[in-house]
Scaffold this motif. Structure first.
Motif, PDB file in Angstrom:
ATOM      1  N   ALA A 179       0.821  -1.151  -0.141  1.00  8.78           N
ATOM      2  CA  ALA A 179       0.129  -0.056  -0.071  1.00  8.78           C
ATOM      3  C   ALA A 179       0.783   1.235  -0.097  1.00  8.78           C
ATOM      4  CB  ALA A 179      -0.873  -0.028   1.274  1.00  8.78           C
ATOM      5  N   ASP A 180       2.164   0.973   0.122  1.00  7.14           N
ATOM      6  CA  ASP A 180       3.034   2.391   0.254  1.00  7.14           C
ATOM      7  C   ASP A 180       2.819   3.195   1.275  1.00  7.14           C
ATOM      8  OD1 ASP A 180       5.227   3.916  -0.373  1.00  7.14           O
ATOM      9  OD2 ASP A 180       4.086   4.994  -1.730  1.00  7.14           O
ATOM     10  N   GLU A 181       2.130   2.657   2.606  1.00 11.80           N
ATOM     11  CA  GLU A 181       1.796   3.379   3.689  1.00 11.80           C
ATOM     12  C   GLU A 181       2.132   2.658   4.981  1.00 11.80           C
ATOM     13  OE1 GLU A 181      -2.271   5.317   5.162  1.00 11.80           O
ATOM     14  OE2 GLU A 181      -2.288   4.260   3.459  1.00 11.80           O
ATOM     15  N   ALA A 182       2.928   3.211   5.707  1.00 16.73           N
ATOM     16  CA  ALA A 182       3.117   2.957   6.951  1.00 16.73           C
ATOM     17  C   ALA A 182       2.075   3.413   8.051  1.00 16.73           C
ATOM     18  CB  ALA A 182       4.612   3.596   7.602  1.00 16.73           C
ATOM     19  N   THR A 187       7.416   5.558  10.065  1.00 15.88           N
ATOM     20  CA  THR A 187       7.831   5.568   8.687  1.00 15.88           C
ATOM     21  C   THR A 187       8.753   4.399   8.206  1.00 15.88           C
ATOM     22  OG1 THR A 187      10.020   7.167   9.180  1.00 15.88           O
ATOM     23  CG2 THR A 187       7.629   8.314   8.599  1.00 15.88           C
ATOM     24  N   VAL A 188       8.566   4.197   6.915  1.00 14.05           N
ATOM     25  CA  VAL A 188       9.345   3.167   6.346  1.00 14.05           C
ATOM     26  C   VAL A 188      10.702   3.588   5.867  1.00 14.05           C
ATOM     27  CG1 VAL A 188       9.454   1.245   4.325  1.00 14.05           C
ATOM     28  CG2 VAL A 188       7.368   1.517   5.696  1.00 14.05           C
ATOM     29  N   ASP A 189      11.819   2.996   6.025  1.00 14.21           N
ATOM     30  CA  ASP A 189      13.066   3.541   5.622  1.00 14.21           C
ATOM     31  C   ASP A 189      13.484   2.806   4.338  1.00 14.21           C
ATOM     32  OD1 ASP A 189      13.128   5.145   7.866  1.00 14.21           O
ATOM     33  OD2 ASP A 189      14.252   3.866   9.355  1.00 14.21           O
ATOM     34  N   MET A 190      14.971   2.791   4.062  1.00 10.99           N
ATOM     35  CA  MET A 190      15.391   2.067   3.058  1.00 10.99           C
ATOM     36  C   MET A 190      15.984   0.787   2.955  1.00 10.99           C
ATOM     37  SD  MET A 190      17.052   5.577   1.126  1.00 10.99           S
ATOM     38  CE  MET A 190      18.265   5.953   2.026  1.00 10.99           C
ATOM     39  N   ASP A 191      15.710   0.097   4.041  1.00  7.10           N
ATOM     40  CA  ASP A 191      16.167  -1.439   4.220  1.00  7.10           C
ATOM     41  C   ASP A 191      14.894  -2.445   4.227  1.00  7.10           C
ATOM     42  OD1 ASP A 191      18.482   0.372   4.899  1.00  7.10           O
ATOM     43  OD2 ASP A 191      19.297  -1.733   5.112  1.00  7.10           O
ATOM     44  N   ALA A 192      14.977  -3.484   3.234  1.00  5.30           N
ATOM     45  CA  ALA A 192      13.813  -4.436   3.381  1.00  5.30           C
ATOM     46  C   ALA A 192      14.313  -5.797   2.617  1.00  5.30           C
ATOM     47  CB  ALA A 192      12.593  -3.795   2.652  1.00  5.30           C
ATOM     48  N   THR A 193      13.706  -6.767   3.157  1.00  6.26           N
ATOM     49  CA  THR A 193      13.958  -8.156   2.458  1.00  6.26           C
ATOM     50  C   THR A 193      12.690  -8.629   2.132  1.00  6.26           C
ATOM     51  OG1 THR A 193      15.975  -8.382   3.754  1.00  6.26           O
ATOM     52  CG2 THR A 193      15.007 -10.376   2.705  1.00  6.26           C
ATOM     53  N   LEU A 194      12.584  -8.909   0.758  1.00 10.03           N
ATOM     54  CA  LEU A 194      11.338  -9.775   0.289  1.00 10.03           C
ATOM     55  C   LEU A 194      11.721 -10.879  -0.200  1.00 10.03           C
ATOM     56  CD1 LEU A 194      10.178  -6.635  -2.102  1.00 10.03           C
ATOM     57  CD2 LEU A 194       9.114  -7.437   0.144  1.00 10.03           C
ATOM     58  N   ARG A 195      10.722 -11.977   0.426  1.00  9.39           N
ATOM     59  CA  ARG A 195      11.395 -13.452   0.147  1.00  9.39           C
ATOM     60  C   ARG A 195      10.082 -14.332  -0.413  1.00  9.39           C
ATOM     61  NH1 ARG A 195      15.718 -15.713   2.124  1.00  9.39           N
ATOM     62  NH2 ARG A 195      16.053 -13.912   3.392  1.00  9.39           N
ATOM     63  N   ALA A 196      10.380 -14.966  -1.555  1.00  6.47           N
ATOM     64  CA  ALA A 196       9.395 -15.829  -2.009  1.00  6.47           C
ATOM     65  C   ALA A 196       9.079 -16.761  -1.052  1.00  6.47           C
ATOM     66  CB  ALA A 196      10.149 -16.531  -3.394  1.00  6.47           C
ATOM     67  N   THR A 197       7.718 -17.398  -1.118  1.00  6.46           N
ATOM     68  CA  THR A 197       7.286 -18.417  -0.248  1.00  6.46           C
ATOM     69  C   THR A 197       7.357 -19.814  -0.804  1.00  6.46           C
ATOM     70  OG1 THR A 197       5.045 -18.154  -0.890  1.00  6.46           O
ATOM     71  CG2 THR A 197       5.547 -16.799   0.746  1.00  6.46           C
ATOM     72  N   TYR A 206      16.885  -4.664  -0.038  1.00  6.72           N
ATOM     73  CA  TYR A 206      17.045  -3.441  -0.450  1.00  6.72           C
ATOM     74  C   TYR A 206      17.916  -3.087   0.726  1.00  6.72           C
ATOM     75  CZ  TYR A 206      13.529  -3.235  -3.732  1.00  6.72           C
ATOM     76  OH  TYR A 206      12.529  -3.652  -5.082  1.00  6.72           O
ATOM     77  N   ILE A 207      19.151  -2.399   0.332  1.00  8.13           N
ATOM     78  CA  ILE A 207      19.938  -2.059   1.445  1.00  8.13           C
ATOM     79  C   ILE A 207      20.405  -0.545   1.246  1.00  8.13           C
ATOM     80  CG2 ILE A 207      22.303  -2.227   2.657  1.00  8.13           C
ATOM     81  CD1 ILE A 207      22.370  -5.453   2.039  1.00  8.13           C
ATOM     82  N   LYS A 208      19.993   0.456   2.082  1.00 10.71           N
ATOM     83  CA  LYS A 208      20.214   1.692   1.817  1.00 10.71           C
ATOM     84  C   LYS A 208      19.810   2.039   0.360  1.00 10.71           C
ATOM     85  CE  LYS A 208      23.661   2.264   5.322  1.00 10.71           C
ATOM     86  NZ  LYS A 208      25.182   2.644   5.550  1.00 10.71           N
ATOM     87  N   HIS A 209      18.578   1.634   0.152  1.00 12.83           N
ATOM     88  CA  HIS A 209      18.278   1.964  -1.375  1.00 12.83           C
ATOM     89  C   HIS A 209      16.533   2.239  -1.260  1.00 12.83           C
ATOM     90  CE1 HIS A 209      16.983   1.000  -5.447  1.00 12.83           C
ATOM     91  NE2 HIS A 209      18.121   0.900  -5.612  1.00 12.83           N
ATOM     92  N   SER A 210      16.201   3.173  -1.966  1.00 14.50           N
ATOM     93  CA  SER A 210      14.910   3.743  -2.150  1.00 14.50           C
ATOM     94  C   SER A 210      14.077   2.441  -2.428  1.00 14.50           C
ATOM     95  CB  SER A 210      14.498   4.684  -3.018  1.00 14.50           C
ATOM     96  OG  SER A 210      13.398   5.137  -3.238  1.00 14.50           O
ATOM     97  N   LEU A 211      12.917   2.206  -1.632  1.00 18.46           N
ATOM     98  CA  LEU A 211      11.844   1.330  -2.000  1.00 18.46           C
ATOM     99  C   LEU A 211      10.729   1.861  -3.166  1.00 18.46           C
ATOM    100  CD1 LEU A 211      11.251  -0.144   1.521  1.00 18.46           C
ATOM    101  CD2 LEU A 211      13.009  -0.729  -0.174  1.00 18.46           C
ATOM    102  N   ASP A 212      10.878   1.752  -4.245  1.00 15.46           N
ATOM    103  CA  ASP A 212      10.249   2.168  -5.499  1.00 15.46           C
ATOM    104  C   ASP A 212       8.925   1.396  -5.170  1.00 15.46           C
ATOM    105  OD1 ASP A 212       9.573   3.672  -7.952  1.00 15.46           O
ATOM    106  OD2 ASP A 212       9.439   1.385  -8.583  1.00 15.46           O
ATOM    107  N   PRO A 213       7.706   2.133  -4.897  1.00  9.74           N
ATOM    108  CA  PRO A 213       6.375   1.377  -4.803  1.00  9.74           C
ATOM    109  C   PRO A 213       6.092   0.456  -5.856  1.00  9.74           C
ATOM    110  CG  PRO A 213       6.245   3.702  -4.112  1.00  9.74           C
ATOM    111  CD  PRO A 213       7.713   3.585  -4.733  1.00  9.74           C
ATOM    112  N   VAL A 214       6.389   0.888  -7.066  1.00  7.14           N
ATOM    113  CA  VAL A 214       6.051   0.217  -8.457  1.00  7.14           C
ATOM    114  C   VAL A 214       6.672  -1.234  -8.376  1.00  7.14           C
ATOM    115  CG1 VAL A 214       5.856  -0.078 -10.856  1.00  7.14           C
ATOM    116  CG2 VAL A 214       5.222   2.020  -9.678  1.00  7.14           C
ATOM    117  N   GLU A 215       7.989  -1.178  -8.011  1.00  4.74           N
ATOM    118  CA  GLU A 215       9.364  -2.317  -8.305  1.00  4.74           C
ATOM    119  C   GLU A 215       8.762  -3.339  -6.949  1.00  4.74           C
ATOM    120  OE1 GLU A 215      13.301  -2.468  -7.021  1.00  4.74           O
ATOM    121  OE2 GLU A 215      13.300  -1.669  -8.972  1.00  4.74           O
ATOM    122  N   VAL A 216       8.312  -2.418  -5.777  1.00  7.09           N
ATOM    123  CA  VAL A 216       8.140  -3.362  -4.482  1.00  7.09           C
ATOM    124  C   VAL A 216       6.974  -4.234  -4.739  1.00  7.09           C
ATOM    125  CG1 VAL A 216       7.566  -3.434  -2.184  1.00  7.09           C
ATOM    126  CG2 VAL A 216       9.507  -1.998  -2.983  1.00  7.09           C
TER     127      VAL A 216
END
Length: 298
Positions: A179-182, A187-197, A206-216
């Motif tokens: 939803a691109d909404e914290a 607030t959401v910062d610039m580190d995240a891990t997305l993992r397949a199930t 993402y490490i110190k990288h902007s989380l582009d909503p469309v890409e995410v």
């Protein structure tokens, strides 16, 4: 002093054990350095030099588990034992068998132990009897479990439970990113891990990288879920929330660090830091639990 990681447990609100009672319970399990023939020693130690086993500030309690472990690498033991085995073979005409080799390694370890180097470490525990939190400053659940096991051994019938929330951290973090909404106050910062199930276990980090909503959103729609997310609470504290509900990489931001530096005396500064940390983290934990749907009831 600020905890860097939070492994979170629950106590009944207004838990009735006093600092004096807790000191009495911990005293028989106080830290004593290992003897020359011991590989490991653990025990409860004073969080402050020459202080009590429980340090109290504004009804908040601080404990310290000290560990001293001697370094005796198996590779070194095996190397020395192998050299001894060659000497035995030369002397007796045949190589030592499996049982004799095992006994030889044990003798080598016993001989080397008094000369081994020691590594000392401390793990801190914060108890908030006012709001019912017990928090271990440990990066891994296994280390926290070790600390809790020793605490339960010292404190009989400690009414301790793991923190449980209504909604899965993985599901909620994934929703926030999709939803691109914290949640309110974060607030959401610039580190995240997305993992397949699926079986592939594919992951995007993402490490110190902007989380582009469309890409995410594209990664999430393809079946990935968020297992690790960097956030900031109330513009005061940054942290990383993971799938186990552990909070890691805690950093107080400038607005809090300015408050910390206002006192010069070391003892007063320590107590001031501890009071500030516990006050802010208690509020942050309450807000985070609310953002995860509230606590799960038994």
């Amino acid at each position: 002093m600020w905890f860097k990681n939070l492994q979170i447990y629950r106590l009944p609100v207004a838990w009735g054990m006093t600092a004096e009672q807790l000191i009495a319970a911990l005293s028989p399990h106080a830290f004593v350095p290992p003897t020359a023939s011991e590989l490991l020693r653990q025990g409860w130690d004073a969080p402050r030099p020459a202080g009590e086993l429980v340090h109290t500030v504004n009804r908040q309690l601080l404990l310290c588990l000290s560990t001293e472990k001697k370094l005796l690498p198996a590779t070194v033991i095996n190397q020395v034992a192998k050299a001894r085995a060659v000497e035995m073979e030369d002397a007796q005409g045949f190589a030592p068998g499996k049982k004799a080799m095992k006994e030889l390694k044990e003798r080598v370890a016993d001989e080397m132990l008094p000369r081994a180097f020691s590594i000392a470490s401390s793990t801190f525990v914060w108890i908030d009897p006012v709001n019912g939190w017990l928090v271990v400053d440990a990066a891994s659940p296994s280390r926290a479990d070790e600390v809790i096991k020793l605490l339960l051994k010292a404190v009989d019938k400690l009414p301790l439970e793991s923190l449980r929330v209504q909604r899965s951290p993985v599901g909620v973090m994934t929703e926030w990113l999709h939803a691109d909404e914290a949640p309110a106050g974060f607030t959401v910062d610039m580190d995240a891990t997305l993992r397949a199930t699926g079986e592939s276990k594919a992951a995007v980090r993402y490490i110190k990288h902007s989380l582009d909503p469309v890409e995410v959103r594209r990664h999430i729609d393809a079946g990935k879920q968020c297992t690790r997310l960097a956030m900031t609470w109330d513009s005061k504290i940054s942290f990383v929330l993971d799938e186990t509900l552990a909070i890691k990489s805690i950093k107080p931001l400038d607005v809090l660090q300015e408050k910390e530096s206002s006192t010069k005396d070391e003892s007063e500064r320590f107590d001031g830091d501890f009071m500030l940390m516990t006050g802010e983290l208690a509020k942050m934990l309450a807000d985070l639990v609310e953002a995860l749907g509230g606590e799960a009831k038994a």
